[in-house]
Design an enzyme around this catalytic site. Structure first.
Site, PDB file in Angstrom:
ATOM      1  N   LYS A  85     -27.770 -20.965  38.791  1.00 17.86           N
ATOM      2  CA  LYS A  85     -27.767 -19.835  37.997  1.00 17.86           C
ATOM      3  C   LYS A  85     -28.959 -18.773  38.204  1.00 17.86           C
ATOM      4  O   LYS A  85     -28.052 -17.904  38.265  1.00 17.86           O
ATOM      5  CB  LYS A  85     -27.517 -20.547  36.546  1.00 17.86           C
ATOM      6  CG  LYS A  85     -26.624 -21.211  36.195  1.00 17.86           C
ATOM      7  CD  LYS A  85     -25.333 -20.805  36.294  1.00 17.86           C
ATOM      8  CE  LYS A  85     -24.344 -21.699  35.437  1.00 17.86           C
ATOM      9  NZ  LYS A  85     -22.259 -20.230  35.636  1.00 17.86           N
TER      10      LYS A  85
ATOM     11  N   ASP B 216      -8.996 -23.933  43.291  1.00 17.67           N
ATOM     12  CA  ASP B 216     -10.404 -24.367  43.487  1.00 17.67           C
ATOM     13  C   ASP B 216     -11.082 -22.698  43.454  1.00 17.67           C
ATOM     14  O   ASP B 216     -10.863 -22.367  44.660  1.00 17.67           O
ATOM     15  CB  ASP B 216     -10.688 -25.374  44.780  1.00 17.67           C
ATOM     16  CG  ASP B 216     -12.133 -25.913  44.509  1.00 17.67           C
ATOM     17  OD1 ASP B 216     -12.885 -25.619  44.296  1.00 17.67           O
ATOM     18  OD2 ASP B 216     -11.833 -27.991  44.639  1.00 17.67           O
ATOM     19  N   VAL B 217     -12.413 -22.422  42.901  1.00 12.08           N
ATOM     20  CA  VAL B 217     -13.129 -21.347  43.856  1.00 12.08           C
ATOM     21  C   VAL B 217     -14.059 -21.954  44.593  1.00 12.08           C
ATOM     22  O   VAL B 217     -14.471 -20.889  45.258  1.00 12.08           O
ATOM     23  CB  VAL B 217     -13.869 -20.457  42.335  1.00 12.08           C
ATOM     24  CG1 VAL B 217     -12.449 -20.215  41.211  1.00 12.08           C
ATOM     25  CG2 VAL B 217     -14.779 -22.319  41.338  1.00 12.08           C
TER      26      VAL B 217
ATOM     27  N   TYR C 244     -28.259 -27.598  37.981  1.00 13.61           N
ATOM     28  CA  TYR C 244     -27.457 -25.682  37.022  1.00 13.61           C
ATOM     29  C   TYR C 244     -28.994 -24.981  37.297  1.00 13.61           C
ATOM     30  O   TYR C 244     -28.191 -23.738  37.435  1.00 13.61           O
ATOM     31  CB  TYR C 244     -27.410 -26.630  36.059  1.00 13.61           C
ATOM     32  CG  TYR C 244     -26.437 -25.674  35.197  1.00 13.61           C
ATOM     33  CD1 TYR C 244     -25.073 -25.493  35.281  1.00 13.61           C
ATOM     34  CD2 TYR C 244     -27.593 -25.390  33.670  1.00 13.61           C
ATOM     35  CE1 TYR C 244     -24.960 -24.487  34.335  1.00 13.61           C
ATOM     36  CE2 TYR C 244     -26.831 -24.073  33.236  1.00 13.61           C
ATOM     37  CZ  TYR C 244     -25.626 -23.695  33.434  1.00 13.61           C
ATOM     38  OH  TYR C 244     -24.688 -23.178  32.009  1.00 13.61           O
TER      39      TYR C 244
ATOM     40  N   LEU D  83     -15.449 -22.235  27.418  1.00 11.85           N
ATOM     41  CA  LEU D  83     -15.878 -20.676  27.798  1.00 11.85           C
ATOM     42  C   LEU D  83     -14.810 -20.121  28.503  1.00 11.85           C
ATOM     43  O   LEU D  83     -13.875 -18.831  27.399  1.00 11.85           O
ATOM     44  CB  LEU D  83     -17.027 -20.759  28.589  1.00 11.85           C
ATOM     45  CG  LEU D  83     -17.815 -19.038  27.758  1.00 11.85           C
ATOM     46  CD1 LEU D  83     -17.796 -18.531  26.653  1.00 11.85           C
ATOM     47  CD2 LEU D  83     -19.230 -18.510  28.491  1.00 11.85           C
TER      48      LEU D  83
END
Length: 334
Positions: free
Chosen positions: A181, A86-87, A177, A42
């Site tokens: 989120k 790397d975030v 996950y 994405l």
């Protein structure tokens, strides 16, 4: 009492003014955009969409080779800059923000797209799995936004948080996950409220399934081949999932409009609506769904989706096209 009423009235007027300012259509021509997780999936589709609208983009991802392939696919010359990092590492995030500002003379938009996904029964997920995915999917958007905030204030910029419909409806076999989120959605709501007085708009998007080719990068637990076959097949069903390019266009549209929160795709709208209108029935239906999903495995080992391929998943032409078009075939899960 009179003072309190005046204070309340001033607050209401200020809120309305801020809302109007943040809902003003945002012209992307010439804007500098930082996209995390921008080398594939994405993130790459979003980069294409921003470039098509006249923006300049900095792509951040962990794998330098993937970033170079992404740059070649975008074919936008000096309108694309890449940063390997790397975030979850503060120094990498600060360096990405600094390079974006130095390359394009400022920073207007931050797209918090970097994420990871784990598929499998919750019984096979460890506490470490949950901590790892929370760091990437929930805390990294806060880390990146904070690092970029001084520049966004200066330009009255925008922040985009890519969450998921799984952040609105708890989803079986996507437990960690989904939790991460939900956190991202909450973060987006808080940032929207607290950054509005500073002139910075925040949009959270919650897509459903999208044909980005990303399942091969997921961590699969439980009975890996069965889990992956189900996940990868649903992710590439045209009537269930959304084309990545279409999803990217709708996501950027939401940012341009200044939406606070937007569901992306028909499935996302249906699931969110069912949860809002009939939460008990929705919970019962999800419980029934879990009965037909693969059971937990006797171990907690995880494998990358690409290592759980079968003849069935490899033969899916829609899946292979999505993987090829979105740079998912050539590198590590970075």
């Amino acid at each position: 009492m009179r003072y309190a009423r005046r204070l309340l009235l001033a607050g209401v007027i200020g809120a309305v003014a801020a809302r109007r300012a943040l809902r003003t259509p945002y012209d992307l021509t010439g804007r500098a955009v930082l996209i995390t997780g921008g080398s594939r999936g994405l993130g790459l589709a979003l980069a294409r969409e921003f470039l098509a609208r006249g923006a300049r983009v900095t792509l951040m991802a962990r794998d330098a080779a993937e970033l170079e392939r992404a740059r070649a696919q975008l074919a936008a010359d000096d309108r694309v800059h890449t940063v390997a990092g790397d975030v979850t590492v503060d120094a990498d995030v600060k360096r990405a923000v600094t390079e974006a500002v130095q390359t394009f003379g400022g920073l207007d938009v931050v797209v918090n797209n970097a994420g990871m996904i784990q598929s499998g029964p919750l019984a096979n997920m460890t506490l470490q799995d949950v901590q790892e995915i929370m760091d990437v999917n929930t805390l990294a958007p806060l880390r990146v936004t904070r690092a970029a905030l001084p520049h966004l204030r200066d330009r009255r910029g925008r922040v985009l948080i890519v969450a998921s419909v799984a952040g609105k409806v708890g989803t079986p076999h996507l437990g960690p996950y989904s939790v991460s989120k939900f956190g991202a959605v909450g973060l987006g709501q808080v940032l929207r409220a607290e950054l509005a007085p500073q002139g910075v708009g925040v949009t959270t998007v919650c897509p459903g399934l999208m044909r980005t080719g990303s399942p091969r990068q997921a961590t699969i637990k439980g009975h890996a081949r069965r889990e992956y076959a189900l996940f990868a097949t649903l992710d590439n069903l045209p009537l269930v999932s959304l084309d990545a390019g279409v999803a990217a266009r709708r996501i950027v549209d939401a940012l341009v409009r200044g939406d606070a929160e937007t569901m992306i795709g028909g499935l996302a709208h249906v699931l969110r609506g069912a949860q809002a209108l009939a939460p008990q029935l929705n919970a019962d239906l999800l419980g029934l769904l879990t009965r037909v999903l693969p059971p937990p495995a006797p171990h907690d080992r995880g494998v990358r989706g690409a290592d759980a391929e079968s003849a069935l998943t490899q033969a899916n032409p829609i899946k292979r096209a999505a993987e090829r078009d979105h740079n998912e075939l050539g590198g590590a899960a970075g």
